[in-house]
Design an enzyme around this catalytic site. Structure first.
Site, PDB file in Angstrom:
ATOM      1  N   ASP A  13       0.790  -1.367  -0.229  1.00 23.91           N
ATOM      2  CA  ASP A  13      -0.075  -0.035   0.055  1.00 23.91           C
ATOM      3  C   ASP A  13       0.905   1.257  -0.118  1.00 23.91           C
ATOM      4  OD1 ASP A  13      -2.364   1.542   0.046  1.00 23.91           O
ATOM      5  OD2 ASP A  13      -2.338   1.513   2.196  1.00 23.91           O
ATOM      6  N   GLU A 154      -3.807   7.315   8.854  1.00 25.54           N
ATOM      7  CA  GLU A 154      -2.307   7.372   9.416  1.00 25.54           C
ATOM      8  C   GLU A 154      -2.004   8.063  10.876  1.00 25.54           C
ATOM      9  OE1 GLU A 154       0.326   6.667   7.510  1.00 25.54           O
ATOM     10  OE2 GLU A 154      -0.842   5.991   5.838  1.00 25.54           O
TER      11      GLU A 154
HETATM   12  N1  DGL Z   1      -4.946   3.046   0.918  1.00 22.56           N
HETATM   13  C1  DGL Z   1      -5.006   3.463  -0.198  1.00 22.56           C
HETATM   14  C2  DGL Z   1      -6.369   2.785  -1.161  1.00 22.56           C
HETATM   15  O1  DGL Z   1      -6.711   1.869  -0.716  1.00 22.56           O
HETATM   16  C3  DGL Z   1      -4.736   4.616  -0.739  1.00 22.56           C
HETATM   17  C4  DGL Z   1      -4.106   5.744   0.151  1.00 22.56           C
HETATM   18  C5  DGL Z   1      -3.621   6.975  -0.600  1.00 22.56           C
HETATM   19  O2  DGL Z   1      -2.541   6.974  -0.696  1.00 22.56           O
HETATM   20  O3  DGL Z   1      -4.241   7.897  -0.858  1.00 22.56           O
HETATM   21  O4  DGL Z   1      -6.925   3.642  -1.770  1.00 22.56           O
END
Ligand code: DGL
Length: 266
Positions: A13, A154
């Site tokens: 991620d 976060e």
């Molecule tokens: N966790 C991510 C998602 O599922 C993206 C978060 C990001 O970096 O904008 O879309």
């Protein structure tokens, strides 16, 4: 005594969001080895141009998959999965599981309308609009893209509580018009309780985590295995902010302290 070979899964991620998927996989398959990688250098992916995103994911995944002898990759990021999967699958010989918004199951249980809460990029992706077209079962889908929500997850993992008033302002456009919400970003299950408090307990929240864990189990087998490693590796593309606080939380989730990507060079 011969041991069953432990499967090694790479979970990817832009930040801590993929940990929501990691938790589901870990619960379902406690015996497998997991390497978690996050590209925090380019965070947030929800505001990154698509070409850069595809190139970065490609170079990290192909490199780590080879170096760490990975058996299966999980792109635990909706923002990335909606554009990187065809390219990755054409390059790798191992299975690549993507995470995309759970529009189908959400629509199946909605009476009023579905809210899709995701990153600004995910709500504009043609992949997402195709999902809605094919699987929304004629239910209305209201889109809400927010990076601030990603930041809040976060912050929570670094010990900062979620500001419920701020959250309610962000989610206001969905208030009263939906009965089911899709958590279309892997960061959001990490603040699910807070989202539920703000939207109301009667709003059903749906995410893809459990389905992904099921898919991983199907592909690599539930297996017997042995837990050789009690702590897993976690690698970042850059030094994360508030690293000590983050490491504290990660340790509880079963990780060693964060390593940096460039330190792994052979
Ligand atoms: N966790 C991510 C998602 O599922 C993206 C978060 C990001 O970096 O904008 O879309």
């Amino acid at each position: 005594m011969d041991k069953v070979k432990q499967s090694k899964v790479l979970v990817f991620d832009s930040g801590v969001g993929g940990l929501s998927v990691y938790k589901e996989i870990k619960q379902r398959l406690p015996h497998i080895d997991i390497v978690y990688f996050f590209d925090n250098e380019a965070y947030p992916y929800g505001e990154l141009d698509p070409e850069t995103l595809v190139t970065r994911v490609d170079s990290f995944i192909t490199d780590i998959a080879q170096r760490e002898q990975i058996d299966l990759v999980v792109i635990a990021c909706n923002t990335a999965s909606t554009i990187v999967l065809p390219n990755l699958r054409s390059k790798l010989s191992i299975p690549v599981v993507g995470v995309v918004p759970a529009i189908k199951p959400a629509s199946a249980i909605a009476n009023k309308a579905v809210g899709l809460i995701a990153t600004p990029a995910t709500v504009t992706r043609s992949y997402t609009h195709e999902l809605i077209k094919h699987f929304s079962l004629n239910k209305k889908v209201e889109l809400l893209g927010s990076t601030r929500l990603v930041d809040m997850a976060e912050e929570k993992l670094r010990g900062k509580p979620v500001d419920l008033y701020e959250l309610s302002v962000i989610l206001k456009p969905l208030q009263g018009i939906i009965d089911v919400a899709v958590l279309g970003c892997t960061h959001f299950p990490l603040i699910k309780d807070e989202i539920s408090q703000v939207l109301g307990q009667q709003i059903v929240l749906v995410d893809s985590g459990e389905a992904i864990a099921r898919r991983v189990a199907y592909l690599i087998g539930e297996g017997e295995g042995t837990i050789d490693k009690t702590k897993h590796q976690i690698i970042a593309s850059a030094p994360p902010w508030e690293e000590d606080a983050l490491n504290q939380h990660l340790s509880q989730l079963g990780f060693l302290p964060i390593q940096y990507y460039h330190h792994l060079d052979a």
